[in-house]
Design a protein around this motif. Structure first.
Motif, PDB file in Angstrom:
ATOM      1  N   THR A  29       3.242   0.506  -4.741  1.00  0.00           N
ATOM      2  CA  THR A  29       2.217   0.468  -3.690  1.00  0.00           C
ATOM      3  C   THR A  29       2.696   1.300  -2.510  1.00  0.00           C
ATOM      4  O   THR A  29       3.901   1.377  -2.244  1.00  0.00           O
ATOM      5  CB  THR A  29       1.934  -0.967  -3.206  1.00  0.00           C
ATOM      6  N   HIS A  30       1.772   1.927  -1.817  1.00  0.00           N
ATOM      7  CA  HIS A  30       2.074   2.727  -0.629  1.00  0.00           C
ATOM      8  C   HIS A  30       3.202   3.724  -0.893  1.00  0.00           C
ATOM      9  O   HIS A  30       4.078   3.930  -0.055  1.00  0.00           O
ATOM     10  CB  HIS A  30       2.414   1.835   0.564  1.00  0.00           C
TER      11      HIS A  30
ATOM     12  N   ASP B  34       5.187   7.092  -1.173  1.00  0.00           N
ATOM     13  CA  ASP B  34       5.201   8.363  -0.446  1.00  0.00           C
ATOM     14  C   ASP B  34       6.333   9.207  -1.001  1.00  0.00           C
ATOM     15  O   ASP B  34       7.490   9.066  -0.596  1.00  0.00           O
ATOM     16  CB  ASP B  34       5.370   8.124   1.051  1.00  0.00           C
TER      17      ASP B  34
ATOM     18  N   ILE C  88       0.426   1.776 -11.020  1.00  0.00           N
ATOM     19  CA  ILE C  88       0.017   2.262  -9.703  1.00  0.00           C
ATOM     20  C   ILE C  88      -1.491   2.480  -9.727  1.00  0.00           C
ATOM     21  O   ILE C  88      -2.054   2.914 -10.736  1.00  0.00           O
ATOM     22  CB  ILE C  88       0.764   3.564  -9.322  1.00  0.00           C
TER      23      ILE C  88
ATOM     24  N   ARG D  37      -4.808   4.518  -8.870  1.00  0.00           N
ATOM     25  CA  ARG D  37      -5.111   5.939  -8.672  1.00  0.00           C
ATOM     26  C   ARG D  37      -5.409   6.244  -7.209  1.00  0.00           C
ATOM     27  O   ARG D  37      -5.113   7.321  -6.718  1.00  0.00           O
ATOM     28  CB  ARG D  37      -6.331   6.349  -9.504  1.00  0.00           C
ATOM     29  N   SER D  38      -6.032   5.294  -6.526  1.00  0.00           N
ATOM     30  CA  SER D  38      -6.368   5.415  -5.108  1.00  0.00           C
ATOM     31  C   SER D  38      -6.532   4.001  -4.575  1.00  0.00           C
ATOM     32  O   SER D  38      -6.457   3.033  -5.334  1.00  0.00           O
ATOM     33  CB  SER D  38      -7.665   6.214  -4.931  1.00  0.00           C
ATOM     34  N   GLU D  39      -6.776   3.869  -3.282  1.00  0.00           N
ATOM     35  CA  GLU D  39      -6.992   2.538  -2.703  1.00  0.00           C
ATOM     36  C   GLU D  39      -8.130   1.862  -3.449  1.00  0.00           C
ATOM     37  O   GLU D  39      -9.221   2.413  -3.552  1.00  0.00           O
ATOM     38  CB  GLU D  39      -7.333   2.680  -1.211  1.00  0.00           C
TER      39      GLU D  39
ATOM     40  N   GLN E 144       1.990  12.355  -7.201  1.00  0.00           N
ATOM     41  CA  GLN E 144       1.296  12.192  -5.922  1.00  0.00           C
ATOM     42  C   GLN E 144       0.634  13.526  -5.604  1.00  0.00           C
ATOM     43  O   GLN E 144       1.294  14.526  -5.316  1.00  0.00           O
ATOM     44  CB  GLN E 144       2.252  11.788  -4.801  1.00  0.00           C
TER      45      GLN E 144
ATOM     46  N   PRO F 136      -1.799  12.230  -0.048  1.00  0.00           N
ATOM     47  CA  PRO F 136      -1.564  10.851   0.407  1.00  0.00           C
ATOM     48  C   PRO F 136      -2.621   9.901  -0.184  1.00  0.00           C
ATOM     49  O   PRO F 136      -3.816  10.174  -0.110  1.00  0.00           O
ATOM     50  CB  PRO F 136      -1.697  10.954   1.927  1.00  0.00           C
ATOM     51  N   GLY F 137      -2.167   8.850  -0.846  1.00  0.00           N
ATOM     52  CA  GLY F 137      -3.072   7.858  -1.423  1.00  0.00           C
ATOM     53  C   GLY F 137      -3.755   8.284  -2.714  1.00  0.00           C
ATOM     54  O   GLY F 137      -4.649   7.596  -3.194  1.00  0.00           O
ATOM     55  N   ASP F 138      -3.357   9.400  -3.319  1.00  0.00           N
ATOM     56  CA  ASP F 138      -3.982   9.943  -4.531  1.00  0.00           C
ATOM     57  C   ASP F 138      -2.892  10.125  -5.590  1.00  0.00           C
ATOM     58  O   ASP F 138      -2.060  11.031  -5.473  1.00  0.00           O
ATOM     59  CB  ASP F 138      -4.648  11.280  -4.198  1.00  0.00           C
ATOM     60  N   TYR F 139      -2.917   9.251  -6.630  1.00  0.00           N
ATOM     61  CA  TYR F 139      -1.819   9.185  -7.587  1.00  0.00           C
ATOM     62  C   TYR F 139      -2.285   9.366  -9.020  1.00  0.00           C
ATOM     63  O   TYR F 139      -3.456   9.184  -9.347  1.00  0.00           O
ATOM     64  CB  TYR F 139      -1.114   7.820  -7.479  1.00  0.00           C
TER      65      TYR F 139
END
Length: 145
Positions: A7-8, A10, A104, A106-108, A123, A126-129
């Motif tokens: 989560t979160h 970076d 994980i 994929r996004s929020e 990644q 930011p926030g796109d996995y």
């Protein structure tokens, strides 16, 4: 052993992460209605107009239409926006090989993807996995220079 939940994440500050570039021609169809397809890493929901992609190694996944238009260009005489062959735009993204099973989003609040030990967490922004299986990563990704 239970997979870890990321989560979160970076990867910009992770010393084990690498900048990589994908080099691949894919087959693309565009969704006519909402639905879902199961990728190797988990479910991928899609909306009308989203790109349904089949990679050079047979894997399938979804890219939202707004992201697709920025990331792929028509190839082999295909008109942009029509089904057919597309090449990815070579853009460096961050990747980290995981040494244990993981999951994980994929996004929020997005679809949850799953990887095994040896797979790569990606990644894109930011926030796109994403998650890429180890064998596929070795075939289509190269370290960015």
């Amino acid at each position: 052993m239970k997979p870890i939940t990321l989560t979160h994440l970076d990867l910009t500050i992770d010393l084990a992460a690498h900048r990589v570039v994908k080099d691949e021609t894919v087959a693309v169809e565009f969704a006519a209605e909402p639905g879902s397809l199961m990728s190797l890493e988990g479910p991928n929901r899609y909306a009308p107009g989203d790109a349904l992609i089949t990679g050079a190694t047979g894997e399938r996944w979804v890219v939202s239409r707004d992201r697709f238009d920025a990331k792929y260009v028509a190839h082999d005489g295909v008109t942009q926006g029509h089904a057919g062959a597309y090449r990815n735009v070579p853009v460096a993204v961050l990747a980290k090989q995981m040494h244990e099973a993981f999951s994980i989003a994929r996004s929020e609040a997005g679809d949850v993807l799953h990887g095994e030990a040896g797979d790569w967490v990606m990644q894109y922004a930011p926030g796109d996995y994403g998650v890429v299986k180890a064998a596929r990563f070795a075939k289509v990704y190269k370290r960015a220079s």
